[in-house]
Write a protein that holds these residues in place. Sequence first.
Motif, PDB file in Angstrom:
ATOM      1  N   LEU A  42       0.692   1.935  -8.014  1.00  0.00           N
ATOM      2  CA  LEU A  42       1.583   3.133  -7.479  1.00  0.00           C
ATOM      3  C   LEU A  42       1.061   3.065  -6.114  1.00  0.00           C
ATOM      4  CD1 LEU A  42       1.686   5.767 -10.254  1.00  0.00           C
ATOM      5  CD2 LEU A  42       3.437   3.887  -9.585  1.00  0.00           C
ATOM      6  N   GLY A  43       2.000   2.935  -4.869  1.00  0.00           N
ATOM      7  CA  GLY A  43       1.620   3.016  -3.813  1.00  0.00           C
ATOM      8  C   GLY A  43       1.307   4.749  -3.135  1.00  0.00           C
ATOM      9  N   ASP A  44       0.586   4.714  -1.957  1.00  0.00           N
ATOM     10  CA  ASP A  44       0.173   6.114  -1.573  1.00  0.00           C
ATOM     11  C   ASP A  44       1.670   6.705  -0.775  1.00  0.00           C
ATOM     12  OD1 ASP A  44      -1.200   8.265  -1.001  1.00  0.00           O
ATOM     13  OD2 ASP A  44      -2.184   7.449   0.828  1.00  0.00           O
ATOM     14  N   PRO A 104       0.794  -1.212  -0.037  1.00  0.00           N
ATOM     15  CA  PRO A 104      -0.068  -0.093  -0.144  1.00  0.00           C
ATOM     16  C   PRO A 104       0.809   1.405   0.036  1.00  0.00           C
ATOM     17  CG  PRO A 104      -0.140  -1.084   2.048  1.00  0.00           C
ATOM     18  CD  PRO A 104       0.688  -1.946   1.315  1.00  0.00           C
ATOM     19  N   TYR A 105       2.212   1.030   0.410  1.00  0.00           N
ATOM     20  CA  TYR A 105       2.834   2.310   0.619  1.00  0.00           C
ATOM     21  C   TYR A 105       4.266   2.378  -0.451  1.00  0.00           C
ATOM     22  CZ  TYR A 105       0.039   3.128   4.583  1.00  0.00           C
ATOM     23  OH  TYR A 105      -1.087   2.941   5.207  1.00  0.00           O
ATOM     24  N   ASP A 117       5.594   1.289  -4.535  1.00  0.00           N
ATOM     25  CA  ASP A 117       4.954   0.855  -5.960  1.00  0.00           C
ATOM     26  C   ASP A 117       5.366  -0.708  -5.932  1.00  0.00           C
ATOM     27  OD1 ASP A 117       5.034   3.490  -6.040  1.00  0.00           O
ATOM     28  OD2 ASP A 117       6.348   3.607  -7.647  1.00  0.00           O
TER      29      ASP A 117
END
Length: 61
Positions: free
Chosen positions: A59-61, A7-8, A10
């Motif tokens: 793409l992660g956040d 989640p965080y 790529d």
Amino acid sequence: MLGHLLPYADTVFNHRQVSTLLGEVPRLPAGVLTDEFAREVIELGQAVLDGPGLYLWFLGD
């Protein structure tokens, strides 16, 4: 393959991994993915399989 999404950060899937992902999505229990997200993953994954040397990037956040 969805378990490998970070989640965080790529995450990139190559051609082989996309093939596995596309086989996995329809077998997931109801509610794991929204219908819209599942359709988009399948559409983008198919574009990767149809093109030469393409990758699927999340793409992660």
